[in-house]
Design a protein around this motif. Structure first.
Motif, PDB file in Angstrom:
ATOM      1  N   GLY A 298       0.815  -1.206   0.000  1.00 22.66           N
ATOM      2  CA  GLY A 298       0.000   0.000   0.000  1.00 22.66           C
ATOM      3  C   GLY A 298       0.844   1.250   0.000  1.00 22.66           C
ATOM      4  N   LYS A 299       1.842   1.278   0.878  1.00 21.17           N
ATOM      5  CA  LYS A 299       2.664   2.475   1.057  1.00 21.17           C
ATOM      6  C   LYS A 299       3.545   2.774  -0.150  1.00 21.17           C
ATOM      7  N   PHE A 300       4.179   1.740  -0.688  1.00 25.98           N
ATOM      8  CA  PHE A 300       5.202   1.968  -1.721  1.00 25.98           C
ATOM      9  C   PHE A 300       4.733   1.663  -3.144  1.00 25.98           C
ATOM     10  N   VAL A 301       3.515   1.136  -3.297  1.00 28.68           N
ATOM     11  CA  VAL A 301       3.015   0.841  -4.647  1.00 28.68           C
ATOM     12  C   VAL A 301       1.685   1.547  -4.899  1.00 28.68           C
ATOM     13  N   ILE A 302       0.653   1.213  -4.113  1.00 27.82           N
ATOM     14  CA  ILE A 302      -0.681   1.762  -4.365  1.00 27.82           C
ATOM     15  C   ILE A 302      -0.714   3.276  -4.139  1.00 27.82           C
ATOM     16  N   HIS A 303      -0.020   3.752  -3.116  1.00 30.89           N
ATOM     17  CA  HIS A 303      -0.023   5.187  -2.815  1.00 30.89           C
ATOM     18  C   HIS A 303       1.128   5.938  -3.495  1.00 30.89           C
ATOM     19  N   SER A 304       1.801   5.308  -4.440  1.00 29.18           N
ATOM     20  CA  SER A 304       2.983   5.928  -5.057  1.00 29.18           C
ATOM     21  C   SER A 304       2.698   6.343  -6.498  1.00 29.18           C
ATOM     22  N   THR A 305       3.650   7.020  -7.089  1.00 29.70           N
ATOM     23  CA  THR A 305       3.482   7.506  -8.468  1.00 29.70           C
ATOM     24  C   THR A 305       3.595   6.388  -9.500  1.00 29.70           C
ATOM     25  N   ASN A 306       4.113   5.215  -9.094  1.00 27.79           N
ATOM     26  CA  ASN A 306       4.267   4.123 -10.075  1.00 27.79           C
ATOM     27  C   ASN A 306       3.099   3.145 -10.049  1.00 27.79           C
ATOM     28  N   ARG A 307       1.974   3.559  -9.426  1.00 28.53           N
ATOM     29  CA  ARG A 307       0.825   2.649  -9.293  1.00 28.53           C
ATOM     30  C   ARG A 307       0.284   2.186 -10.645  1.00 28.53           C
ATOM     31  N   ASP A 308       0.083   3.120 -11.570  1.00 22.22           N
ATOM     32  CA  ASP A 308      -0.492   2.742 -12.862  1.00 22.22           C
ATOM     33  C   ASP A 308       0.407   1.764 -13.602  1.00 22.22           C
ATOM     34  N   ASP A 309       1.721   2.005 -13.574  1.00 18.95           N
ATOM     35  CA  ASP A 309       2.664   1.076 -14.213  1.00 18.95           C
ATOM     36  C   ASP A 309       2.558  -0.306 -13.579  1.00 18.95           C
ATOM     37  N   PHE A 310       2.457  -0.323 -12.239  1.00 14.83           N
ATOM     38  CA  PHE A 310       2.330  -1.590 -11.529  1.00 14.83           C
ATOM     39  C   PHE A 310       1.056  -2.328 -11.935  1.00 14.83           C
ATOM     40  N   LEU A 311      -0.072  -1.632 -11.933  1.00 12.48           N
ATOM     41  CA  LEU A 311      -1.355  -2.274 -12.249  1.00 12.48           C
ATOM     42  C   LEU A 311      -1.357  -2.832 -13.662  1.00 12.48           C
ATOM     43  N   ASP A 312      -0.753  -2.102 -14.587  1.00  6.29           N
ATOM     44  CA  ASP A 312      -0.662  -2.595 -15.976  1.00  6.29           C
ATOM     45  C   ASP A 312       0.185  -3.864 -16.039  1.00  6.29           C
ATOM     46  N   GLU A 313       1.319  -3.836 -15.369  1.00 11.47           N
ATOM     47  CA  GLU A 313       2.241  -4.978 -15.419  1.00 11.47           C
ATOM     48  C   GLU A 313       1.683  -6.175 -14.647  1.00 11.47           C
ATOM     49  N   TYR A 314       0.933  -5.913 -13.591  1.00 12.51           N
ATOM     50  CA  TYR A 314       0.432  -6.979 -12.699  1.00 12.51           C
ATOM     51  C   TYR A 314      -0.893  -7.570 -13.190  1.00 12.51           C
ATOM     52  N   GLU A 315      -1.489  -6.940 -14.198  1.00 13.02           N
ATOM     53  CA  GLU A 315      -2.828  -7.334 -14.646  1.00 13.02           C
ATOM     54  C   GLU A 315      -2.896  -8.793 -15.098  1.00 13.02           C
ATOM     55  N   GLU A 316      -1.885  -9.258 -15.809  1.00  9.42           N
ATOM     56  CA  GLU A 316      -1.886 -10.646 -16.285  1.00  9.42           C
ATOM     57  C   GLU A 316      -1.837 -11.634 -15.123  1.00  9.42           C
ATOM     58  N   VAL A 317      -1.100 -11.281 -14.072  1.00  7.58           N
ATOM     59  CA  VAL A 317      -1.032 -12.141 -12.887  1.00  7.58           C
ATOM     60  C   VAL A 317      -2.413 -12.238 -12.230  1.00  7.58           C
ATOM     61  N   VAL A 318      -3.088 -11.091 -12.111  1.00  4.25           N
ATOM     62  CA  VAL A 318      -4.431 -11.066 -11.515  1.00  4.25           C
ATOM     63  C   VAL A 318      -5.381 -11.951 -12.317  1.00  4.25           C
ATOM     64  N   GLU A 319      -5.356 -11.802 -13.632  1.00  3.81           N
ATOM     65  CA  GLU A 319      -6.262 -12.573 -14.493  1.00  3.81           C
ATOM     66  C   GLU A 319      -5.970 -14.066 -14.407  1.00  3.81           C
ATOM     67  N   GLU A 320      -4.695 -14.424 -14.400  1.00  3.10           N
ATOM     68  CA  GLU A 320      -4.315 -15.844 -14.333  1.00  3.10           C
ATOM     69  C   GLU A 320      -4.799 -16.471 -13.032  1.00  3.10           C
TER      70      GLU A 320
END
Length: 420
Positions: A298-320
């Motif tokens: 939460g602190k270093f990903v969701i509340h940070s400026t790189n959240r959108d990049d993370f969500l895009d990159e992590y999307e395939e993991v979520v779907e799988e």
């Protein structure tokens, strides 16, 4: 068999000289305590202390059947014992030495409202050959006591009498969710009043419970609360509430597919973040560190400026993860472990993505630290009144010049590092 306890007073049931003070419908009164044979009373299957055990029992294909009351009691007795074996042992020893000091409360049909643990200990003592009775107040619903009054009394006895509540935290969440969201017996304010808690505390617990329900639906195990108990999700759920509250202050955590949520973009962003957090919980097998892991996420990903990049990159993991779970006919504690092994590669990939994003943010935070500290120092310097400086006495002026020289020296060192 229908039991009418009050009709047995004077024959199988004996009134005692003892009383117990209860508050029912806002009226506090002393109620007579009776000595009741153990075979005339039975456990309450809606007891919040065993909610997850009941859900597991039903999921395994069993039924809660009261046709043979002793068989029913034997099933629920095991749940009560398993919920806190140490407390059962201590209470049993105390009752054996001193007798049952605190009376229970039962309905006229024999259902226990308060005293399931004491009843368990008495049953264990009876199996050892002891001559014991369950001492309790008998309440008759025919006297105008409805389900809401009974639940209010139960909450008051279990939560508001300044004695420790040793519920498993997940069992407690199930109880809150059932009473407020499902059965709608109470509002948040009413529940808080009946449990001696602050409304805000109950609101947070209800949000945790709603997220727990959504998580179980996400992993294709709706209503299987024992999975949340086995995964020890109370701490991670607490972090999820904090993370989502910070990002979505006005958004309800309930069913987000309902049309009354006007901001579709915000709703979709909420679900995207929530599902990423759910996936991180499922794929992280280090149960002891899970709370800290979600906090850092939460602190270093969701509340940070790189959240959108993370969500895009992590999307395939979520779907799988989601699709693999939804393809299962049945998800239990065992299949959770099996699917975790099956998704080992995906789990590692997901963890690598999260760890990398956390590290990237931590590096950025570390890089900005000198600027933050310098700005803080500047703000402190600007608070100094120049008129007061001009009026410094000799000794204070000497110390001021000394500190000023040190500051000047440090500023020159900083300037040398950046070639100023």
């Amino acid at each position: 068999m229908t039991i009418d306890l009050k009709s047995l007073i004077g024959s199988r049931i004996q009134e005692t000289t003892g009383t117990r003070k209860l508050t029912i419908k806002g009226e506090t009164d002393n109620y007579t305590v009776c000595k009741i044979p153990l075979d005339l009373v039975h456990y309450n299957e809606k007891n919040g202390r065993i909610a997850t055990y009941i859900s597991q029992y039903l999921t395994e294909g069993n039924k809660i059947d009261k046709d043979v009351i002793e068989n029913y009691n034997m099933v629920l007795q095991k749940f009560i014992e398993n919920s806190n074996s140490n407390a059962i042992k201590t209470t049993k020893q105390n009752i054996d030495r001193f007798g049952q000091r605190v009376p229970g409360v039962v309905l006229n049909d024999g259902r226990i409202i308060d005293g399931n643990r004491r009843f368990t200990c008495l049953r264990l003592l009876k199996n050892e050959g002891k001559d014991v009775y369950f001492e309790a107040v008998i309440l008759d619903p025919k006297n105008g006591i409805d389900d809401r009054d009974i639940k209010r009394l139960e909450l008051n006895l279990q939560h508001a009498e300044e004695r420790p509540v040793d519920y498993n935290p997940i069992d407690n969440l199930v109880d809150i969710y059932r009473d407020i969201s499902i059965d709608k017996l109470f509002t948040i304010k009413e529940y808080a009043e009946n449990t001696n808690k602050r409304p805000k505390e109950v609101e947070v617990s209800l949000k945790k419970a709603e997220l727990m329900v959504q998580y179980l639906e996400f992993i294709n195990a709706p209503g299987q609360y024992f999975i949340a108990r086995d995964m020890e999700l109370d701490g991670p759920l607490q972090e999820l509430v904090g993370i989502l509250n910070k990002e979505f202050k006005k958004l309800d955590f309930k069913d987000l597919s309902r049309p009354e949520y006007p901001n579709k973009t915000e709703r979709e962003e909420y679900l995207r973040i929530r599902n990423a957090l759910f996936t991180a919980i499922f794929t992280n097998r280090e149960k002891g560190d899970l709370t800290r892991y979600i906090r850092e996420m939460g602190k270093f990903v969701i509340h940070s400026t790189n959240r959108d990049d993370f969500l895009d990159e992590y999307e395939e993991v979520v779907e799988e993860v989601y699709e693999t779970l939804q393809d299962q006919e049945e998800v239990t504690t065992q299949t959770v472990k099996e699917i975790g092994k099956e998704l080992e590669v995906v789990r590692k990939e997901g963890k690598d993505i999260i760890d990398r994003k956390i590290q990237d943010t931590q590096i950025k935070v570390a890089r900005k630290k000198p600027v933050e500290l310098l700005n803080q120092a500047l703000a402190d310097l600007e608070r100094i009144d120049l008129d007061q400086v001009s009026r410094l006495k000799s000794e204070d002026e000497k110390e001021f010049r000394l500190v000023l020289g040190k500051i000047d020296y440090m500023l020159k060192k900083f300037g040398g590092k950046i070639e100023v």
